[in-house]
Design a protein around this motif. Sequence first.
Motif, PDB file in Angstrom:
ATOM      1  N   PRO A 161       0.825  -1.207   0.000  1.00 43.23           N
ATOM      2  CA  PRO A 161       0.000   0.000   0.000  1.00 43.23           C
ATOM      3  C   PRO A 161       0.861   1.259   0.000  1.00 43.23           C
ATOM      4  N   GLN A 162       0.295   2.348  -0.464  1.00 46.88           N
ATOM      5  CA  GLN A 162       0.984   3.629  -0.456  1.00 46.88           C
ATOM      6  C   GLN A 162       0.753   4.327   0.884  1.00 46.88           C
ATOM      7  N   ILE A 163       1.833   4.834   1.470  1.00 52.27           N
ATOM      8  CA  ILE A 163       1.737   5.548   2.741  1.00 52.27           C
ATOM      9  C   ILE A 163       2.408   6.908   2.587  1.00 52.27           C
ATOM     10  N   GLU A 164       2.219   7.773   3.581  1.00 52.58           N
ATOM     11  CA  GLU A 164       2.837   9.094   3.550  1.00 52.58           C
ATOM     12  C   GLU A 164       4.194   9.055   4.247  1.00 52.58           C
TER      13      GLU A 164
ATOM     14  N   GLY B 181       5.097  13.781   3.691  1.00 49.81           N
ATOM     15  CA  GLY B 181       3.767  13.730   3.088  1.00 49.81           C
ATOM     16  C   GLY B 181       3.752  13.117   1.704  1.00 49.81           C
ATOM     17  N   ALA B 182       4.921  12.934   1.088  1.00 50.86           N
ATOM     18  CA  ALA B 182       4.977  12.315  -0.239  1.00 50.86           C
ATOM     19  C   ALA B 182       4.553  10.851  -0.143  1.00 50.86           C
ATOM     20  N   LYS B 183       3.833  10.381  -1.152  1.00 52.03           N
ATOM     21  CA  LYS B 183       3.376   8.998  -1.179  1.00 52.03           C
ATOM     22  C   LYS B 183       4.538   8.071  -1.529  1.00 52.03           C
ATOM     23  N   ILE B 184       4.631   6.980  -0.786  1.00 55.26           N
ATOM     24  CA  ILE B 184       5.723   6.036  -0.976  1.00 55.26           C
ATOM     25  C   ILE B 184       5.220   4.649  -0.615  1.00 55.26           C
ATOM     26  N   ALA B 185       5.752   3.628  -1.271  1.00 54.87           N
ATOM     27  CA  ALA B 185       5.302   2.259  -1.016  1.00 54.87           C
ATOM     28  C   ALA B 185       5.780   1.781   0.351  1.00 54.87           C
TER      29      ALA B 185
END
Length: 273
Positions: free
Chosen positions: A109-112, A162-166
């Motif tokens: 999932p993508q997290i911040e 805050g950037a989306k990252i796996a």
Amino acid sequence: MFRFITKRPLWVNILAGIVLAVLLFVAVISSLGWFTNHDDAKTVPGVTGKTLAEAERILNDAGFSVEIQDSLYYDTLAPLQVIRQVPDELEVVKSTRTVYLTYNRALPPQIEMPNIVGYSFRNALMVLENAGLKMGDTTFRPDFAKNSILEQLYKGVTIQPGAKIAMGSKIDLVIGSQLSTSMYAIPNLIGLTTAQTRALLDTKGIILASIIPDPDVRDTANAYVYRQSPQRFDDNGNIISIRSGQVMDIWVSVAAPAIDSLDIKPLTDSLPE
């Protein structure tokens, strides 16, 4: 209509009531198995560790229905692997019972991305772990903030909070180390491009803190330095020293400035006040 009850002795009625109650109780107990399918029970097969498709096939063949209860993500497990089942393996339940499965996601999932800049190294590791991220490579840079995080990088590039990252990604850390005792003469940056300046300062462990461009500058990397702080010389003409981990600021313009041929100090007539 109650003469058949009243014309008999009381003890006969009591005995008849007891017999009737016993017969009714026996009848109810005997019928429970039929109502509840008491004899229709099966042992739940174990499907933990199998793929989701394989688990569904095994359970359906055994006469159970299947529902997905949840999905989690572990990078140490195979995609779509069954993590948990309810009821558990070898439990004896009704053959019509539904088995609930939890499986491992195929994609993370993508997290911040959290902000760990300024955190101590130990606290930064805790924040990364709680966020589902891992520590990657670590590099050290002289800085007053010893053992604190100076930069957070993803694949070699600074990643903003805050950037989306796996989930499960590795975050590289730049950590402050003790300031070096080595002293250097402040280098002359006048006439260099910003890219050349950065490369030169990096070799000495000096931090390029601020880049102040003129209004017409569009590409700061190829702009020319016409002013620096601190200057190379003090008011008496003595060279000033600087230590690794300390910072310098530069002012840049599109045109290259005129350089003093004696390399004593930059021409002051090119420095706007």
